[in-house]
Design a protein around this motif. Sequence first.
Motif, PDB file in Angstrom:
ATOM      1  N   ARG A  73      23.745 -51.220  -9.948  1.00 26.34           N
ATOM      2  CA  ARG A  73      23.239 -51.152 -12.085  1.00 26.34           C
ATOM      3  C   ARG A  73      23.816 -52.655 -12.668  1.00 26.34           C
ATOM      4  NH1 ARG A  73      27.055 -47.781 -15.696  1.00 26.34           N
ATOM      5  NH2 ARG A  73      26.182 -45.838 -14.097  1.00 26.34           N
ATOM      6  N   ALA A  89      28.908 -52.888 -18.469  1.00 31.00           N
ATOM      7  CA  ALA A  89      27.475 -52.299 -17.543  1.00 31.00           C
ATOM      8  C   ALA A  89      26.589 -52.904 -18.817  1.00 31.00           C
ATOM      9  CB  ALA A  89      28.063 -50.847 -17.597  1.00 31.00           C
ATOM     10  N   ASP A  91      23.607 -51.823 -19.442  1.00 28.25           N
ATOM     11  CA  ASP A  91      22.766 -50.114 -18.808  1.00 28.25           C
ATOM     12  C   ASP A  91      20.789 -50.795 -19.805  1.00 28.25           C
ATOM     13  OD1 ASP A  91      24.068 -49.357 -17.271  1.00 28.25           O
ATOM     14  OD2 ASP A  91      25.695 -48.104 -19.247  1.00 28.25           O
TER      15      ASP A  91
END
Length: 351
Positions: A73, A89, A91
Amino acid sequence: MKDPFKTRKMQTIPLPPSEAAPSAPTSSSGRASAIPLGPPSSDSTWRTGDAATERTTDPVMAVPGLAPGGKDRATLTVLAGINAGQVYALDGTEHVIGRGTEADIWVEDGGVSRRHARITCRSDGRYFVEDLGSTNGTFVGTQRVDVLEIRPGDRVQVGPHVTLRFQITDDAEEELQRRLYESSTRDALTRVYNRKYFTERLMAEVAYSRRHRVKLAVLILDLDDFKATNDTYGHLAGDMVLRLVSNQMQRLIRVEDLLARYGGEEFVILARTTGKTEAVRLAERIRSSIAELEIPVAPDRTIRGSVSVGVAALPDVAPDGGPNELLALADARLYRAKAEGKNRVCAEGEQ
């Protein structure tokens, strides 16, 4: 006569036969056998029953790169700024970086705009950074950009002080980075912020409040008679008190406020956009809530504790006063609360 210690030539004095060192054991071939290095004792119980060379290897198959649920990721890691080390992150397909509470990646720095920049993942998997009309600009490396594709390893600078590194990582590496950040900013026992992180945030908040003329207050809280709890019920009970009290305080403050363990049984709260009246109200709410808190210190025993609180708002210090002066004033008022009988809030008085 020459000094034997300077010439390093010492006369050898032979020992009597009874005091001479025992000869090394010999094997059947006549050669001296090796003497095992172990504790200087005739007791051989230090040797464990299973020698390391005799143990069997656990038959567990782990194929690198094929861990269940593992995936790569995109992440942003803060390299420079107040939150250095924090990992975000990426996402979703779009993430806004900014100082405003509506930002997906919240960066607390006076040089960062409320909606500073945006990271976008396009359908082909490529990532782009876009400046959103920020005051101080967005940079990739040394280049100021409007829209630019970013690749793993690129450094994105938002404003004059905050630098983030774009990277593609797997779950294990991301989790390790998060744990390292947590261990550097959190108190190991209570899991609230530690003193180092609080000090850095206090400096930034005071500067921001002075520049933009917004309210700011500091509360220092000390558990009353905490040493007596440790002496009576033991340090494990004392640890339980610290954890439960810190959890209770965390529930009573706002998301934008900051709670930290300042040292021992002392805690500190940084209350943003808060004047003295609101800070005193918060301190009283915390004090009364902790006074009613039942803390188990033994299977059949609970106790109640109390806290004393010193409160100081930024206008209480001189116009040129900084974080040290604000903290010192709150600390002086804490000691006044202690001297006046404990389990109370003090928001008046000088250093």
